[in-house]
Design an enzyme around this catalytic site. Sequence first.
Site, short mmCIF file in Angstrom:
data_model
loop_
_atom_site.label_atom_id
_atom_site.label_comp_id
_atom_site.label_asym_id
_atom_site.label_seq_id
_atom_site.Cartn_x
_atom_site.Cartn_y
_atom_site.Cartn_z
N SER A 67 87.65 -11.80 13.34
CA SER A 67 86.78 -12.64 12.50
C SER A 67 87.33 -14.06 12.48
CB SER A 67 86.74 -12.09 11.07
OG SER A 67 86.10 -13.05 10.25
N HIS B 86 83.74 -12.56 16.03
CA HIS B 86 82.89 -12.34 14.86
C HIS B 86 82.77 -13.65 14.09
CE1 HIS B 86 81.07 -9.78 11.72
NE2 HIS B 86 81.77 -10.48 10.84
N ASP C 102 81.24 -15.48 10.81
CA ASP C 102 80.70 -15.22 9.47
C ASP C 102 79.92 -16.44 8.97
OD1 ASP C 102 81.59 -12.52 8.67
OD2 ASP C 102 83.57 -13.35 9.07
N MET D 224 77.81 -17.91 6.05
CA MET D 224 77.57 -17.70 4.62
C MET D 224 76.91 -18.93 4.03
SD MET D 224 81.22 -16.08 3.45
CE MET D 224 82.17 -14.99 4.51
N HIS E 10 77.32 -12.69 11.84
CA HIS E 10 77.08 -11.90 10.63
C HIS E 10 76.50 -12.84 9.58
CE1 HIS E 10 79.17 -9.52 7.12
NE2 HIS E 10 77.86 -9.44 7.07
N MET F 231 75.36 -13.77 6.20
CA MET F 231 75.41 -13.50 4.76
C MET F 231 74.64 -14.62 4.07
SD MET F 231 79.34 -12.20 4.76
CE MET F 231 79.59 -12.97 6.36
N MET G 65 79.74 -2.67 5.61
CA MET G 65 80.77 -3.53 4.98
C MET G 65 81.78 -2.65 4.28
SD MET G 65 80.27 -6.67 5.76
CE MET G 65 81.58 -7.34 4.71
N ASP H 198 83.70 -3.90 8.73
CA ASP H 198 84.11 -5.29 8.51
C ASP H 198 84.72 -5.43 7.12
OD1 ASP H 198 84.32 -8.04 8.36
OD2 ASP H 198 82.15 -8.44 8.45
C1 DX5 Z 1 83.84 -10.94 4.73
C2 DX5 Z 1 83.55 -11.17 6.18
C3 DX5 Z 1 84.56 -10.64 7.10
C4 DX5 Z 1 85.97 -11.18 6.89
C5 DX5 Z 1 86.91 -10.08 7.29
O1 DX5 Z 1 82.71 -11.19 4.00
O2 DX5 Z 1 82.30 -10.58 6.54
O3 DX5 Z 1 84.16 -10.75 8.46
O4 DX5 Z 1 86.24 -12.33 7.62
O5 DX5 Z 1 88.20 -10.51 7.03
P1 DX5 Z 1 89.40 -9.50 6.78
O6 DX5 Z 1 89.59 -8.73 8.04
O7 DX5 Z 1 90.53 -10.40 6.47
O8 DX5 Z 1 89.03 -8.61 5.64
ZN ZN Z 2 81.73 -10.47 8.70
#
Ligand code: DX5
Ligand code: ZN
Length: 226
Positions: A10, A35, A37, A39, A68, A70, A143, A177
């Site tokens: 990530s 990956h 993220d 948001m 991903h 969010m 998740m 994840d």
């Molecule tokens: C959290 C994200 C993850 C996050 C995972 O909302 O979707 O992808 O970066 O990080 P770790 O592996 O540190 O939990």
């Molecule tokens: Zn994620």
Amino acid sequence: MGCPAKIAPSMLSSDFANLASEAQRMLDCGADWLHMDIMDGHFVPNLTIGAPVIKSLRKHTKAYLDCHLMVTNPLDYVEPLGEAGASGFTFHVEISKENWQELVHRIKSKGMRPGVAVRPGTPIEEVYPLVDSENPVEMVLVMTVEPGFGGQKFMPETMDKVQKLRKKYPSLDIEVDGGLGPSTIAMAASAGANCIVAGSSVFGSPEPAQVISLMRKAVDESPKVI
Ligand code: DX5
Ligand code: ZN
């Protein structure tokens, strides 16, 4: 079982000021996917990156960018992310009850691979219609922490959902994840997950290549609980 391991660091845990070199470092360490993220500060209380950053990174790498989303309005992101060069587009089922069919259609028409994500409290049955559809999603992301931040503690109770999914869909890509690393990978792998997202465990290690290879081995060699 025909579900090869995909290890996806990530990039939320990377040094964003050096994103291209961090991405290359992970690929050199054996990562399959990156990956990303995305948001929006509404669906989750954190704000990260969007299409402009994906577009910049795409100029530096051919890697599979596993996005991903969010965000509360994923439909608005399909066109810009497709243009930017995203590879996978995973939206959350909780905010897509009305328009998932349109979303999947548009994601595919932009040449991306659609996935659907569930928060820890969302029953897994909610994704079944999306996988059973004539125009299905191609990955389910379970998740294993509340979405929003890296570095949280893995929630073992989410493994029931992974087991149910794997039993019902033997060849589906199932991603986990949140809180994955050497101490939790066995639970996820034996439940049937094959796509593993890991942020802090990989970036926080002095030897990311070893962490990645340990997780790959766990997925490839784990006896599946089916
Ligand atoms: C959290 C994200 C993850 C996050 C995972 O909302 O979707 O992808 O970066 O990080 P770790 O592996 O540190 O939990
Ligand atoms: Zn994620």
